[in-house]
Scaffold this active site. Sequence first.
Site, PDB file in Angstrom:
ATOM      1  N   SER A   1       1.054   9.501  -3.455  1.00  0.00           N
ATOM      2  CA  SER A   1       0.251  10.723  -3.517  1.00  0.00           C
ATOM      3  C   SER A   1      -1.088  10.511  -2.835  1.00  0.00           C
ATOM      4  O   SER A   1      -1.614   9.387  -2.797  1.00  0.00           O
ATOM      5  CB  SER A   1      -0.009  11.120  -4.971  1.00  0.00           C
ATOM      6  N   ASP A   2      -1.658  11.590  -2.287  1.00  0.00           N
ATOM      7  CA  ASP A   2      -3.077  11.532  -1.967  1.00  0.00           C
ATOM      8  C   ASP A   2      -3.821  11.356  -3.290  1.00  0.00           C
ATOM      9  O   ASP A   2      -3.303  11.674  -4.361  1.00  0.00           O
ATOM     10  CB  ASP A   2      -3.522  12.798  -1.236  1.00  0.00           C
ATOM     11  N   TRP A   3      -5.049  10.861  -3.202  1.00  0.00           N
ATOM     12  CA  TRP A   3      -5.762  10.435  -4.411  1.00  0.00           C
ATOM     13  C   TRP A   3      -6.066  11.620  -5.324  1.00  0.00           C
ATOM     14  O   TRP A   3      -6.723  12.569  -4.911  1.00  0.00           O
ATOM     15  CB  TRP A   3      -7.026   9.705  -4.008  1.00  0.00           C
TER      16      TRP A   3
END
Length: 829
Positions: A236-238
């Site tokens: 995932s993106d953060w």
Amino acid sequence: MTDDQPQRAARVDHTPAVERALAALDLDAKARLLSGQDMWTLPALPGIGLRSLVMSDGPVGVRGQDWSAEDPSVALPSPTALAASWDPELARRTGHLLAQEARRKGVHVLLAPTVNLHRSPLGGRHFECYSEDPLLTGAIGAGYVRGVQEGGVGTTVKHFVGNDAETDRLTVDNRIAPRPLRELYLAPFEHIVTNAHPWGIMTAYNQVNGSTMTEHRYLVNEVLRGEWGFDGCNVSDWTAARDTVRALRGGLDVAMPGPRTVYGAPLAAAVRAGEVTEAEVDDAVRRVLLLAARTGCLEGVPAAVDPAGVPQGIDGRALAREVARRGFVLLRNEPVGGARRALPLDATALRSLAVIGASARDARVLGGGSATVFPDSVVSPLEGLRAALPEDVEVTFAPGADPRTRTPYAREGFALRARYLAADGRVLAEAPQFDGKVQAVGHFPAGVSRDDLAAVELTGTCTPRTGGRHTFAVAGTGDLRLTVGGAVLLDERCAPEGHDPFEAFMHPVERQVTAELTAGEPVDVVLRFVPFSLGLGEGMDALHFTLGHREPQLDPDAEIEEAVRAAAAADAAVVVVATTEDVESEGLDRRDLRLPGRQDELVARVAAVNPHTVVVVNSGSPVELPWHTRVPAVLLSWFPGQEGGAALAEVLLGTHEPGGRLPTTWPTRIEDAPVTTVTPTGGRLDYSEGVFIGYRGWRTPAAAPAYPFGHGLGYTDWEYESLDTTPDSVRVRLRNAGERPGREVVQIYLAPTADAAPDAPERPDRWLAGFAVVEAGPGESAETEIPLPDRAFAVWDEDGGWRRVKGVYTVEAAHSVADRRLTAEVTVG
């Protein structure tokens, strides 16, 4: 190492080792492995010989776990500069360097490259992406991925998919019809997956057609993994993962950062509650274990790349300089006074040179946001030119018009160290500082913990270059006390403004004070910072404060007048204009394409008094150039990395040729661009332009761009001699008709003719189908063969599937999309 070696290495069968490791894990360990343990790492599981896997931001350098200057990084030019080379092999070599940097910093996975498209020039993060064209983006991205992974380091190609602007990026629902989704936005990812076999993909924050990308079962499970055969890990993106069950079933393997995510304990609980099955968890764990095995993090298991074959000993500064030169785009180069062209400058005839612009001295070499790294040194344009010119050439400098609204970080004339202090005054850690920006995200320096850290002191000396009243600025959320020369200039409690903790952290309010200093006389400087908070959430250690400095300045009118006088007295003038972090940065889109401040006025005033005015445009993406026809030469340097000033001097003085071609169209005005909307309405952004973005959408002659896609001049001329084509490939022969060695980017475009199939869908007037780089000496000929992929003749059918469109096509061999040199026809059945 050969080109096909990474593909062979990637086919090493790690399945038995992965299955053995998986069988030894209980449910809680599996769930924990899918969740970050902190900002940048996954947990170690010693029982199965699994070391902690470390990730790091890119794409122009490898920052490592410390988002600070404590451990400097090589800073390469911006991705737009790399794409401007049109050279996948150069991208591959940059990947080798980045892998070397990653290994030095103990990093196993690089969070790069960014392959979203330049849908609109207003996108604030375009400097971190490659191009408006999916083929060019995919080719450069594939070269980058090959290079990094040949170095034994994983990549995560991002942001899958549709993260083409920054406004409301966490929540926006981008509505993209199937055809543009396939032909444009998914195409670079598909090219990279099928040709370079990345070990990771990062899913974006945004939604696409109603589903957030961390939960998009169709695009991740059916398209990415099913149709394309991606076998890597999906990260995932953060903070992008929002729901445990939907994320797992949507194909998300790892939720970052930790320790508190939707995975870990919540995932184990979901299995026990019967909301998901352990078999679904096992599939994600297998992919994480495979990534660990490939990167050498699983003990007793050979990594995907033999360490003996890893490229080593790469000179980072030399490569940074080469990439900068190869990416510089010479937009315009006209004769001066009826004589020779403005560039290259003739150092033997030059007696005086005026270098003008605040960014000529205080170089902007990087874009803002997560792409930021901290180099150990930077060569500014002024430094590069002074070092390269003969000693008898007088070089004068005038800032002219400073575009920055915030005070630049203290750097020139400063020698600084950061001291991390406990409540009793003990020094927990100490490190040199490259400049006045003290920052750590996710990981404090060794010896420092959140529980022990009470204050940080930025301490050192300032040796002014000029005397007078200097401006100092401090920013940070906490108590700040600035002492200069023994006098306390500021002692304040600085509270955050607004409600967004990330915004308060990254862009705290700035306070300014002044001090009278004497040129050449060192003074002690101490900035003591007691932060309100040392985190951005549970487990996310964070620290950020800054010391800024600006030398005495004249009033804005007088600054411009001084620059005009310097230009009038010189044989030639080099004016450097630039954007700022308030204009081009992650987290914000642009409101317009104008250069900030009074820089347009500065160029016009200088050009009026010196006919030999060269303008260097220091921006990562397009800006309007209302004066470009009034100056003989315009050179685009992008964000040129730490060696940008040295590379610029080499190109301006002609020891090297500017090698770049535009990877995206530069409009005359933003109003002329095909796409000017990046702001959602009611949480939704409709990609209503379909496939007509960039040069594909520039269809109105009255609104022709200032400089078209693919444009770029060198220091020689090329004659295109012959074009032979089949439905599978083209062969182009061309000759260097100039007096210098040169490099040309041969671009192949396809255009449907009147004989196209009657049921063919609406298509652009032409589109890029292939390209190649050729080099030749004066008078020499070169020949290149360029494949025509089957996909170049196909469209995505709304019924689902690629359809080859039959008919007659014009094949164009071109210098740019608007400068087509040879044509032929080919019939596709």
